[in-house]
Write a protein that holds these residues in place. Sequence first.
Motif, PDB file in Angstrom:
ATOM      1  N   TRP A 126      -5.104  -2.743   7.501  1.00 35.14           N
ATOM      2  CA  TRP A 126      -5.687  -3.493   6.401  1.00 35.14           C
ATOM      3  C   TRP A 126      -7.015  -4.065   6.867  1.00 35.14           C
ATOM      4  O   TRP A 126      -7.111  -4.642   7.953  1.00 35.14           O
ATOM      5  N   HIS A 127      -8.032  -3.895   6.046  1.00 32.61           N
ATOM      6  CA  HIS A 127      -9.325  -4.532   6.226  1.00 32.61           C
ATOM      7  C   HIS A 127      -9.538  -5.486   5.047  1.00 32.61           C
ATOM      8  O   HIS A 127      -8.839  -5.399   4.040  1.00 32.61           O
TER       9      HIS A 127
ATOM     10  N   CYS B 288       0.868  -1.182   0.000  1.00 31.58           N
ATOM     11  CA  CYS B 288       0.000   0.000   0.000  1.00 31.58           C
ATOM     12  C   CYS B 288       0.903   1.229   0.000  1.00 31.58           C
ATOM     13  O   CYS B 288       1.559   1.524   1.014  1.00 31.58           O
TER      14      CYS B 288
ATOM     15  N   PRO C  62     -11.204   4.193  10.594  1.00 31.29           N
ATOM     16  CA  PRO C  62     -10.567   4.494   9.308  1.00 31.29           C
ATOM     17  C   PRO C  62     -11.023   5.838   8.758  1.00 31.29           C
ATOM     18  O   PRO C  62     -12.191   6.202   8.901  1.00 31.29           O
ATOM     19  N   GLN C  63     -10.097   6.566   8.151  1.00 31.48           N
ATOM     20  CA  GLN C  63     -10.414   7.873   7.591  1.00 31.48           C
ATOM     21  C   GLN C  63     -10.242   7.898   6.069  1.00 31.48           C
ATOM     22  O   GLN C  63     -10.976   8.602   5.381  1.00 31.48           O
ATOM     23  N   HIS C  64      -9.253   7.195   5.565  1.00 32.66           N
ATOM     24  CA  HIS C  64      -8.962   7.207   4.132  1.00 32.66           C
ATOM     25  C   HIS C  64      -8.764   5.778   3.668  1.00 32.66           C
ATOM     26  O   HIS C  64      -8.096   4.994   4.341  1.00 32.66           O
ATOM     27  N   TRP C  65      -9.308   5.470   2.478  1.00 36.69           N
ATOM     28  CA  TRP C  65      -9.286   4.099   1.963  1.00 36.69           C
ATOM     29  C   TRP C  65      -8.614   4.028   0.595  1.00 36.69           C
ATOM     30  O   TRP C  65      -8.732   4.942  -0.212  1.00 36.69           O
TER      31      TRP C  65
ATOM     32  N   GLY D 279      -6.035   5.800   9.523  1.00 36.68           N
ATOM     33  CA  GLY D 279      -7.049   6.247  10.453  1.00 36.68           C
ATOM     34  C   GLY D 279      -6.504   6.566  11.818  1.00 36.68           C
ATOM     35  O   GLY D 279      -5.295   6.778  11.991  1.00 36.68           O
TER      36      GLY D 279
ATOM     37  N   TYR E 185      -8.342  -4.061   1.663  1.00 40.38           N
ATOM     38  CA  TYR E 185      -8.278  -2.603   1.585  1.00 40.38           C
ATOM     39  C   TYR E 185      -7.244  -2.065   2.563  1.00 40.38           C
ATOM     40  O   TYR E 185      -7.260  -2.421   3.755  1.00 40.38           O
ATOM     41  N   CYS E 186      -6.414  -1.194   2.078  1.00 36.44           N
ATOM     42  CA  CYS E 186      -5.502  -0.443   2.933  1.00 36.44           C
ATOM     43  C   CYS E 186      -6.230   0.810   3.412  1.00 36.44           C
ATOM     44  O   CYS E 186      -7.059   1.374   2.667  1.00 36.44           O
ATOM     45  N   ASN E 187      -5.950   1.236   4.634  1.00 35.71           N
ATOM     46  CA  ASN E 187      -6.552   2.471   5.104  1.00 35.71           C
ATOM     47  C   ASN E 187      -5.676   3.160   6.139  1.00 35.71           C
ATOM     48  O   ASN E 187      -4.817   2.534   6.752  1.00 35.71           O
TER      49      ASN E 187
ATOM     50  N   TYR F  99      -1.152   9.217  10.999  1.00 38.92           N
ATOM     51  CA  TYR F  99      -2.182   8.179  11.032  1.00 38.92           C
ATOM     52  C   TYR F  99      -1.636   6.835  11.481  1.00 38.92           C
ATOM     53  O   TYR F  99      -0.483   6.501  11.230  1.00 38.92           O
TER      54      TYR F  99
END
Length: 120
Positions: free
Chosen positions: A36-37, A22, A107-110, A98, A94-96, A32
């Motif tokens: 990972w989700h 990522c 999480p704030q950004h994906w 937060g 998904y990386c994020n 931040y």
Amino acid sequence: QVQLAESGGGLVQPGGSLRLSCAASGTIFNIYAMAWHRQAPGKQRELVAAWRRGGSTDYAGSVKGRFTISRDNAKNTVYLQMNSLKPEDTAVYYCNAGYYSGSFYSPQHWGQGTQVTVSS
């Protein structure tokens, strides 16, 4: 504007390994936590692994001992090393970026997500 770009997904046989990357736009690790989700078809998105700003890590019970989150500050990149993969690990990852409040991660950004398929 924080931008995150995942790569490294694909098809792998059970028992195999993959490493997800990522890449973040700019230096954000000092601001931040990174995580990972994943989301499998018909299931809710779940937290897989997280790297807190202080350097400690959290893992979902289902991946503990098999997955490792790490980061390269010089490259502004977070990795998810996935070993001993199982069919139930199949999902979009998904990386994020937060924030933690106590034990709660927000999480704030994906990123856009990358598909991981574990199948023979």
